[in-house]
Design a protein around this motif. Structure first.
Motif, PDB file in Angstrom:
ATOM      1  N   GLU A 123       8.593   4.016  -9.703  1.00 40.26           N
ATOM      2  CA  GLU A 123       8.021   3.012  -8.815  1.00 40.26           C
ATOM      3  C   GLU A 123       6.993   3.631  -7.873  1.00 40.26           C
ATOM      4  OE1 GLU A 123       7.625  -0.953  -7.272  1.00 40.26           O
ATOM      5  OE2 GLU A 123       8.268  -0.038  -9.156  1.00 40.26           O
ATOM      6  N   CYS A 124       7.276   4.850  -7.408  1.00 43.56           N
ATOM      7  CA  CYS A 124       6.320   5.545  -6.544  1.00 43.56           C
ATOM      8  C   CYS A 124       4.997   5.783  -7.289  1.00 43.56           C
ATOM      9  CB  CYS A 124       6.900   6.872  -6.057  1.00 43.56           C
ATOM     10  SG  CYS A 124       8.151   6.711  -4.761  1.00 43.56           S
ATOM     11  N   GLN A 125       5.094   6.188  -8.548  1.00 45.29           N
ATOM     12  CA  GLN A 125       3.884   6.412  -9.347  1.00 45.29           C
ATOM     13  C   GLN A 125       3.114   5.106  -9.549  1.00 45.29           C
ATOM     14  OE1 GLN A 125       5.386   8.219 -12.909  1.00 45.29           O
ATOM     15  NE2 GLN A 125       5.854  10.179 -11.920  1.00 45.29           N
ATOM     16  N   ARG A 126       3.843   4.022  -9.801  1.00 46.54           N
ATOM     17  CA  ARG A 126       3.201   2.733 -10.039  1.00 46.54           C
ATOM     18  C   ARG A 126       2.455   2.246  -8.806  1.00 46.54           C
ATOM     19  NH1 ARG A 126       3.781  -2.671  -9.579  1.00 46.54           N
ATOM     20  NH2 ARG A 126       5.602  -2.497  -8.220  1.00 46.54           N
ATOM     21  N   ARG A 127       3.045   2.507  -7.620  1.00 41.86           N
ATOM     22  CA  ARG A 127       2.459   1.989  -6.389  1.00 41.86           C
ATOM     23  C   ARG A 127       1.632   3.024  -5.631  1.00 41.86           C
ATOM     24  NH1 ARG A 127       7.540  -1.063  -3.663  1.00 41.86           N
ATOM     25  NH2 ARG A 127       6.164  -0.851  -1.838  1.00 41.86           N
ATOM     26  N   GLY A 128       1.492   4.218  -6.217  1.00 39.40           N
ATOM     27  CA  GLY A 128       0.691   5.250  -5.575  1.00 39.40           C
ATOM     28  C   GLY A 128       1.312   5.817  -4.315  1.00 39.40           C
ATOM     29  N   VAL A 129       2.642   5.812  -4.247  1.00 42.32           N
ATOM     30  CA  VAL A 129       3.359   6.349  -3.087  1.00 42.32           C
ATOM     31  C   VAL A 129       3.681   7.811  -3.329  1.00 42.32           C
ATOM     32  CG1 VAL A 129       5.510   6.232  -1.772  1.00 42.32           C
ATOM     33  CG2 VAL A 129       4.339   4.126  -2.434  1.00 42.32           C
ATOM     34  N   GLY A 131       8.570  -0.358   3.011  1.00 40.70           N
ATOM     35  CA  GLY A 131       7.443  -0.899   3.775  1.00 40.70           C
ATOM     36  C   GLY A 131       7.868  -1.609   5.034  1.00 40.70           C
ATOM     37  N   LYS A 143      14.134  -4.705 -13.033  1.00 41.91           N
ATOM     38  CA  LYS A 143      12.915  -4.510 -13.813  1.00 41.91           C
ATOM     39  C   LYS A 143      13.134  -3.550 -14.980  1.00 41.91           C
ATOM     40  CE  LYS A 143       9.895  -4.904  -9.739  1.00 41.91           C
ATOM     41  NZ  LYS A 143       8.964  -4.123  -8.880  1.00 41.91           N
ATOM     42  N   LYS A 184       9.369   4.594   2.293  1.00 39.72           N
ATOM     43  CA  LYS A 184       7.985   4.166   2.069  1.00 39.72           C
ATOM     44  C   LYS A 184       7.932   2.931   1.172  1.00 39.72           C
ATOM     45  CE  LYS A 184       5.617   8.563   2.840  1.00 39.72           C
ATOM     46  NZ  LYS A 184       4.582   9.495   2.338  1.00 39.72           N
ATOM     47  N   LEU A 185       8.783   2.898   0.152  1.00 42.26           N
ATOM     48  CA  LEU A 185       8.795   1.740  -0.741  1.00 42.26           C
ATOM     49  C   LEU A 185       9.246   0.479  -0.008  1.00 42.26           C
ATOM     50  CD1 LEU A 185      10.335   3.326  -3.983  1.00 42.26           C
ATOM     51  CD2 LEU A 185       7.952   2.611  -3.640  1.00 42.26           C
TER      52      LEU A 185
END
Length: 650
Positions: free
Chosen positions: A128-134, A190, A339, A187-188
């Motif tokens: 998920e971090c990779q997908r959202r650029g985190v 938010g 997901k 961070k995810l």
């Protein structure tokens, strides 16, 4: 009399390994307040990192409904694994090797599901971090480690050393498996991490607001609960004795139902609401909680701490954010799991047979079983290897003496433990099923591991130590006095510094009242439980293993304060005598057989422990994983078998 016992009690044990006694007697341990709090924080953040508690990845993820793919799935990348195998042999015990493959299998048995779950969860976070650029940088991780160390008033090096020595968490494991996921989830999450003013006020009320000092009785039967409540309402002063005799909450039953003060917004809202409704001396209604029933007695209403909200706002914000993170982390995980398509092969025997080299599939990509084994070794290898070495020593000695442990022996020992610890079934047989359910739930282990790590070594050592212990008349008399004689009701203050103990004792000499003693216990005692209970402890019995403390306690009259009693290295106790309990109305002859059986069991266990220590001392052990080696003493000691013959058990 003998207390709760399991088939593993008093056995071969090494720190952290699960061969430990599954229900050993509790000892009073003096620990610094900050460290106690630190453990709670580490556990809480570990729960965030793993988020396996509710729901688990295995439970919440959608299992693929189709059969296993025909082609070999692509391996998962980006999930860190243990160090690359370098040495195939990790230990040698009396010239018999323990290989990396063997240790990997043992680690998988004990920790495979736990480690796999954390790996799956971490992979979902990474994805998920990779997908959202985190991104979470190394600097951010180190800063968070420093923040945690500072929070508990110690340098980073000391904090990391403490985690490793006391919790078995290596520094790198702490950073990558606890701190990194915590920061990533933060961070995810938010703007969901925003803490409201209302949440700060709740945190303030739970920490500094009023509290209720209470006693509690927990039972599993509604009718029984109503009957006990009726007795308590008729005579509220008997509530403590009723808790001692009937409560199924063993932690509080020994303290006559006394629990830590109940505060708002901390536990079950129904219990909190009922507790704050009561006035001192009042008995609650029967409260259904889960599958149990709770009765409360209010002992005292504790006023709020006099502190201004604004003065502790910063502390409250930090605590509220941590609590918020635990809540939000579960939400984020549920979303990620919904997901993802996670197929847990390791926990499914049918799928494991179809894909023997795969631990799990995440969106069709494989986590290899070999990688999972390496991760288990990386996290738990040292402790499991210690246990494997211990078992190897017992297996070697059994072969040497032509001793066999059969399945019937294993079952017999489990039946003995069930008979000793639980009521018999209506047909007079031990309730083995209930015992296994109880012990596995308490210890968080499977029945297989219980049989392997607790029951098997018990049976092996009983056969190796052998013999029937002789019970002397003096031992029988002491056991009778300990179990059925009077006990001293006390309050206690535990301190880990002689100078501080002297200062507290001087204060008490100037004002030797029970109320003031409770105040000082609440302020100075280094044990969290006695501090919360204002020094109240379980009554002190004779021949309980602390002769100096017992002698001092039994010499006191009601209202008297003891001297300073040293009970261990840097461990000191001051007592306030409340009086003595009445002896139980029973004669020695009436309980002779029961006492003899109990004493024989205890003496046999001492002989078992002694036998194993001699066996270990006389062994040649090279532990390459821990970097240790040992050889027998040069003086040519006897073998374990000759050093502890059956006839020598006394």
């Amino acid at each position: 009399m003998s207390g709760k016992d399991s088939a593993g009690q008093g056995l071969v044990a090494r720190r952290g390994y699960r061969w430990k006694s599954l229900s050993a007697a509790l000892a009073v341990i003096v620990v610094a307040v900050g460290i106690r709090l630190a453990w709670k924080t580490v556990t809480a953040e570990a729960d965030v990192a793993g988020a396996a508690a509710a729901p688990s990845a295995a439970q919440a993820s959608r299992t693929a409904s189709t059969a296993a793919p025909a082609q070999k799935p692509e391996a998962v990348t980006g999930v860190p694994v243990g160090p690359a195998p370098q040495n195939r042999i990790l230990a040698v015990v009396n010239n018999e090797p323990i290989t990396r493959e063997e240790l990997g299998k043992e680690c998988l048995k004990r920790y495979g599901s736990e480690v796999l779950e954390s790996v799956v969860n971490k992979y979902l976070i990474m994805q998920e971090c990779q997908r959202r650029g985190v991104t979470v940088t190394e600097e951010e991780v180190n800063a968070e480690v420093e923040r945690m160390a500072t929070r508990f008033g110690m340098p980073v090096a000391t904090w990391l050393k403490l985690l490793k020595e006391e919790r078995g968490i290596k520094p790198e494991q702490y950073k990558k498996d606890i701190i990194w996921p915590t920061l990533a989830l933060r961070k995810l999450a938010g703007n969901r991490m925003t803490v409201s003013e209302a949440e700060l006020r709740k945190e303030f009320e739970s920490r500094y607001g009023p509290a209720v000092k209470a006693r509690l009785i927990v039972v599993s039967d509604r009718e029984k609960a109503e009957k006990i409540r009726g007795q308590a309402v008729q005579d509220p002063e008997r509530f403590g004795e009723l808790a001692k005799d009937h409560s199924e909450d063993t932690a509080s039953a020994g303290l006559k139902g006394l629990i830590q003060p109940i505060r708002m917004h901390v536990g079950d809202p129904r219990i909190e609401a009922e507790a704050f409704r009561l006035q001192p001396g009042e008995i609650s209604n029967v409260l259904p909680v889960g599958n149990q029933f709770v009765i409360l007695k209010c002992e005292e209403r504790i006023p709020a701490v006099k502190v201004r909200f604004e003065d502790v706002r910063g502390e409250l914000e930090e605590l509220a954010r941590d609590a918020r993170l635990r809540e939000v982390a579960q939400e984020v995980f549920r979303e990620l799991q919904q997901k993802a398509r996670v197929e847990n092969v390791w926990n499914n025997p049918e799928k494991r047979a179809q894909m023997p080299d795969t631990a799990a599939l995440i969106n069709g990509r494989a986590i290899r079983l070999a990688d999972l084994a390496e991760m288990c070794i990386d996290r738990h290898g040292e402790e499991v290897l210690e246990g494997t070495i211990s078992r190897k020593l017992l297996e070697q000695e059994c072969r040497k003496r032509n001793i066999t442990v059969t399945p019937q022996d294993i079952q017999g020992e489990i039946e003995r433990a069930a008979r000793q610890n639980l009521p018999l079934k209506p047909d007079g047989t031990p309730n083995v099923e209930k015992w296994i359910e109880l012990i596995t739930q308490q210890q968080g282990i499977t029945e297989e591991i219980y049989r392997l790590d607790a029951v098997w070594p018990t049976v092996a050592l009983k056969k190796l130590a052998g013999g029937t212990a002789v019970v002397a008349a003096e031992d029988l008399q002491k056991a009778f006095e300990a179990n059925y004689g009077p006990r001293v009701r006390c309050r206690a203050i535990l301190l880990n510094n002689l100078r501080r103990a002297q200062q507290v004792w001087e204060k008490l000499r100037a004002n030797p009242s029970e109320e003031y003693f409770g105040d000082l216990a609440e302020q100075y005692s280094m044990d969290a439980t006695t501090r919360a209970l204002r020094g109240e402890i379980a009554p002190i019995q004779k021949h309980g293993g602390q002769p100096m403390l017992e002698q001092e306690a039994f010499s006191l009259k009601p209202g008297e304060i003891s001297g300073i009693v040293q009970v261990g290295p840097e461990a000191y106790v001051i007592l306030y005598c409340l009086g003595q309990t009445k002896p139980i109305d029973v004669t020695l002859e009436e309980v002779r057989d029961e006492l003899i059986a109990d004493l024989q069991e205890k003496k046999l266990r001492l002989a078992m422990a002694d036998y194993y220590e001699k066996l270990r001392t006389n062994a040649t052990i090279d532990n390459y994983l821990a970097g240790t080696t040992q050889s027998p003493p040069r003086s040519g000691p006897q073998t374990a078998a000759s050093a502890a013959p059956a006839a020598a058990v006394r």
